[in-house]
Design a protein around this motif. Structure first.
Motif, mmCIF file in Angstrom:
data_model
loop_
_atom_site.group_PDB
_atom_site.id
_atom_site.type_symbol
_atom_site.label_atom_id
_atom_site.label_comp_id
_atom_site.label_asym_id
_atom_site.label_seq_id
_atom_site.Cartn_x
_atom_site.Cartn_y
_atom_site.Cartn_z
ATOM 1 N N TYR A 130 6.846 50.722 0.870
ATOM 2 C CA TYR A 130 5.435 50.349 0.989
ATOM 3 C C TYR A 130 4.490 51.462 0.550
ATOM 4 C CZ TYR A 130 7.450 46.633 3.822
ATOM 5 O OH TYR A 130 8.198 45.570 4.247
ATOM 6 N N LEU A 131 4.995 52.666 0.422
ATOM 7 C CA LEU A 131 4.183 53.819 0.033
ATOM 8 C C LEU A 131 4.555 54.212 -1.394
ATOM 9 C CD1 LEU A 131 2.117 55.976 0.622
ATOM 10 C CD2 LEU A 131 3.862 57.265 1.882
ATOM 11 N N GLU A 132 3.803 53.684 -2.349
ATOM 12 C CA GLU A 132 4.169 53.833 -3.749
ATOM 13 C C GLU A 132 3.666 55.151 -4.324
ATOM 14 O OE1 GLU A 132 3.241 50.394 -6.051
ATOM 15 O OE2 GLU A 132 4.510 49.066 -4.853
ATOM 16 N N LEU A 133 4.272 56.233 -3.858
ATOM 17 C CA LEU A 133 4.034 57.561 -4.410
ATOM 18 C C LEU A 133 5.205 57.898 -5.317
ATOM 19 C CD1 LEU A 133 2.941 59.552 -1.208
ATOM 20 C CD2 LEU A 133 1.444 58.501 -2.928
ATOM 21 N N ASP A 134 4.918 58.281 -6.541
ATOM 22 C CA ASP A 134 5.986 58.626 -7.470
ATOM 23 C C ASP A 134 6.458 60.051 -7.186
ATOM 24 O OD1 ASP A 134 7.714 59.061 -9.516
ATOM 25 O OD2 ASP A 134 6.333 58.551 -11.137
ATOM 26 N N CYS A 135 7.571 60.168 -6.495
ATOM 27 C CA CYS A 135 8.117 61.481 -6.136
ATOM 28 C C CYS A 135 9.128 61.986 -7.158
ATOM 29 C CB CYS A 135 8.758 61.404 -4.751
ATOM 30 S SG CYS A 135 7.581 60.956 -3.451
ATOM 31 N N GLY A 136 9.346 61.212 -8.208
ATOM 32 C CA GLY A 136 10.305 61.585 -9.245
ATOM 33 C C GLY A 136 11.185 60.398 -9.598
ATOM 34 N N ASN A 137 11.731 60.396 -10.788
ATOM 35 C CA ASN A 137 12.564 59.293 -11.239
ATOM 36 C C ASN A 137 13.981 59.777 -11.523
ATOM 37 O OD1 ASN A 137 13.755 57.173 -13.073
ATOM 38 N ND2 ASN A 137 11.738 56.265 -12.722
ATOM 39 N N VAL A 138 14.956 59.045 -11.020
ATOM 40 C CA VAL A 138 16.352 59.467 -11.161
ATOM 41 C C VAL A 138 16.846 59.356 -12.597
ATOM 42 C CG1 VAL A 138 16.914 58.907 -8.756
ATOM 43 C CG2 VAL A 138 17.213 57.162 -10.539
ATOM 44 N N LYS A 139 16.068 58.727 -13.476
ATOM 45 C CA LYS A 139 16.422 58.705 -14.896
ATOM 46 C C LYS A 139 16.111 60.054 -15.549
ATOM 47 C CE LYS A 139 15.480 53.749 -15.598
ATOM 48 N NZ LYS A 139 14.587 52.779 -16.282
ATOM 49 N N LYS A 140 15.218 60.820 -14.915
ATOM 50 C CA LYS A 140 14.756 62.076 -15.507
ATOM 51 C C LYS A 140 15.172 63.307 -14.717
ATOM 52 C CE LYS A 140 10.648 59.739 -17.354
ATOM 53 N NZ LYS A 140 9.160 59.699 -17.344
ATOM 54 N N LYS A 141 15.367 63.143 -13.402
ATOM 55 C CA LYS A 141 15.730 64.269 -12.550
ATOM 56 C C LYS A 141 16.916 63.887 -11.677
ATOM 57 C CE LYS A 141 10.993 66.052 -11.920
ATOM 58 N NZ LYS A 141 9.967 66.400 -10.894
ATOM 59 N N SER A 142 17.608 64.881 -11.184
ATOM 60 C CA SER A 142 18.692 64.587 -10.250
ATOM 61 C C SER A 142 18.098 64.151 -8.920
ATOM 62 C CB SER A 142 19.579 65.817 -10.041
ATOM 63 O OG SER A 142 18.906 66.797 -9.253
ATOM 64 N N PHE A 143 18.847 63.327 -8.199
ATOM 65 C CA PHE A 143 18.352 62.879 -6.904
ATOM 66 C C PHE A 143 18.129 64.065 -5.973
ATOM 67 C CE2 PHE A 143 18.915 61.607 -2.515
ATOM 68 C CZ PHE A 143 17.963 60.609 -2.408
ATOM 69 N N ALA A 144 19.026 65.036 -6.006
ATOM 70 C CA ALA A 144 18.910 66.211 -5.137
ATOM 71 C C ALA A 144 17.606 66.955 -5.398
ATOM 72 C CB ALA A 144 20.099 67.135 -5.331
ATOM 73 N N ASP A 145 17.263 67.102 -6.655
ATOM 74 C CA ASP A 145 16.046 67.820 -7.025
ATOM 75 C C ASP A 145 14.816 67.104 -6.470
ATOM 76 O OD1 ASP A 145 14.831 70.019 -8.551
ATOM 77 O OD2 ASP A 145 14.003 68.437 -9.805
ATOM 78 N N ILE A 146 14.818 65.783 -6.557
ATOM 79 C CA ILE A 146 13.690 65.004 -6.046
ATOM 80 C C ILE A 146 13.612 65.105 -4.532
ATOM 81 C CG2 ILE A 146 12.735 62.681 -5.827
ATOM 82 C CD1 ILE A 146 14.112 62.046 -8.546
ATOM 83 N N TRP A 147 14.727 64.901 -3.852
ATOM 84 C CA TRP A 147 14.735 64.901 -2.387
ATOM 85 C C TRP A 147 14.313 66.248 -1.812
ATOM 86 C CZ3 TRP A 147 14.433 61.856 1.577
ATOM 87 C CH2 TRP A 147 14.791 62.324 2.849
ATOM 88 N N GLU A 148 14.750 67.314 -2.441
ATOM 89 C CA GLU A 148 14.496 68.651 -1.895
ATOM 90 C C GLU A 148 13.170 69.268 -2.341
ATOM 91 O OE1 GLU A 148 17.945 70.714 -3.192
ATOM 92 O OE2 GLU A 148 19.310 69.581 -1.891
ATOM 93 N N LYS A 149 12.642 68.851 -3.517
ATOM 94 C CA LYS A 149 11.497 69.567 -4.082
ATOM 95 C C LYS A 149 10.225 68.745 -4.227
ATOM 96 C CE LYS A 149 14.554 72.654 -6.688
ATOM 97 N NZ LYS A 149 14.947 73.148 -8.044
ATOM 98 N N SER A 150 10.282 67.446 -4.001
ATOM 99 C CA SER A 150 9.082 66.628 -4.151
ATOM 100 C C SER A 150 7.961 67.136 -3.247
ATOM 101 C CB SER A 150 9.388 65.171 -3.787
ATOM 102 O OG SER A 150 8.205 64.460 -3.508
ATOM 103 N N GLU A 151 6.762 67.297 -3.819
ATOM 104 C CA GLU A 151 5.617 67.765 -3.041
ATOM 105 C C GLU A 151 5.273 66.802 -1.917
ATOM 106 O OE1 GLU A 151 0.916 69.107 -3.631
ATOM 107 O OE2 GLU A 151 2.036 68.232 -5.304
#
Length: 363
Positions: A292-313
């Motif tokens: 329900y919270l459509e904030l783009d924290c990163g896309n797994v097509k472009k970044k690793s999931f780990a990178d998104i989970w750990e580094k998303s602002e």
């Protein structure tokens, strides 16, 4: 977001940044759906939708997830059963040691489909019932026969011994039916009943006028908590983080609630989990705090999931309660509630603002 996780979360640890262990993912494997429900977060329809992850990319994503944690994976949609490779995806997750579960509208669940669920290792299935009978449920789902289809799906799951739960989205239209839906849930043998308080996103924006009031919100959660103290099945309120404040306010001293399978369920979770121990992955690979919270924290097509989970602002902000605004930021229940971040965002444009449907005034 609607399935049991038996790992106990210490809210003090979460607030200090050491408890953001990934415990659950809702993965929208497809946005295609055979229904056009009035409240749909995704405004899903029959599709097809361009850009959905390939089978190989789905396998790779599961591998990346297991490198981070071993969360429950909720295969959702749209309607996940419309994805031809859904059981290949489920099998890959099961083989990687993940608990794979599925959220479906139930109308496509047949004995043959249930057999494939069992073969692929799916452990639990959620089916939504938003009315006490065919008339009310079909009106909500905007499809004649939706109730009969869901009940047939439930019967197929029961016959095969597959654990299932009922999800109910509450609006002002069906609020007066919630007791009846709850009784129906128990009578048909569900393992759990999860209620969802409407968040006006997607097609649900058209139902903003049907959102219940803050007073009805509080009264409904008080009723649900009272039922949880004696009910033998698991009860969970989702998109309603105040529930956990109410739970703490009303916890009897020296007395424990009825023990469910897997432990005392409410001791294993908290209010808003988005970005803290939970995330959502869209049909095109966008990672968000929740559906329900459509904030783009990163896309797994472009970044690793780990990178998104750990580094998303956004994820880092959500894990730091000192950044929360309004009365949420000064509330003594911030660690167990957190307020609905999606509802705050829809109301103010700021996902760290105070929850707009909370009557409680911090002491």
């Amino acid at each position: 977001m609607p399935f049991r996780n038996d790992t106990k979360v210490n809210c003090d640890t979460v607030s200090q940044g050491r408890g953001n262990i990934l415990r659950m993912i809702a993965w929208e494997v497809t946005r295609s759906c055979n229904l056009n429900c009035a409240h749909c977060r995704a405004a899903a329809s029959c599709g097809p939708y361009r850009g959905e992850l390939s089978t190989d990319k789905c396998f790779k994503l599961i591998d990346e997830i297991t490198a981070v944690s071993s969360p429950v994976i909720i295969l959702t949609g749209g309607e996940p059963l419309l994805r031809p490779d859904i059981f290949e995806i489920a099998t890959h997750g099961t083989n990687k040691g993940l608990r794979m579960v599925m959220a479906t509208n139930g109308t496509l669940v047949t004995p043959a489909v249930v057999g494939k669920m069992l073969d692929s290792g799916i452990k639990r299935v959620s089916i939504s019932l938003d009315g006490k009978d065919a008339h009310s449920h079909d009106a909500f789902r905007q499809e004649k026969g939706a109730f009969a289809g869901a009940m047939a799906g439930i019967e197929a799951l029961k016959s095969a011994g597959v654990e299932f739960q009922i999800n109910t989205t509450i609006t002002s239209v069906n609020l007066d039916q919630i007791q009846d839906i709850f009784e129906l849930t128990k009578n048909i043998g569900a393992a759990a009943h999860h209620i969802f308080l409407l968040v006006p996103t997607g097609r649900g924006k058209d139902l903003a006028g049907q959102a219940i009031t803050a007073a009805d919100y509080e009264e409904t959660l008080m009723w649900f908590h009272k039922e949880s103290m004696s009910c033998e099945i698991q009860l969970k309120a989702t998109c309603a983080p105040h529930y956990f404040r109410i739970m703490h306010q009303n916890k009897p001293k020296g007395e424990k609630p009825v023990k469910k399978a897997g432990g005392y369920f409410h001791e294993s979770t908290r209010g808003c989990l988005g970005g803290i121990t939970f995330c959502f992955i869209s049909h095109v690979g966008q990672v968000q705090p929740c559906g329900y919270l459509e904030l783009d924290c990163g896309n797994v097509k472009k970044k690793s999931f780990a990178d998104i989970w750990e580094k998303s602002e956004a994820f880092r902000n959500l894990r730091d309660y000192s950044k929360y605004g309004g009365k949420c930021g000064r509330c003594e229940f911030i660690k167990v509630c957190g307020g609905c971040r999606a509802r705050a965002f829809e109301a103010t444009g700021d996902y760290l603002a105070e929850e707009p449907l909370c009557l409680y005034e911090p002491k």
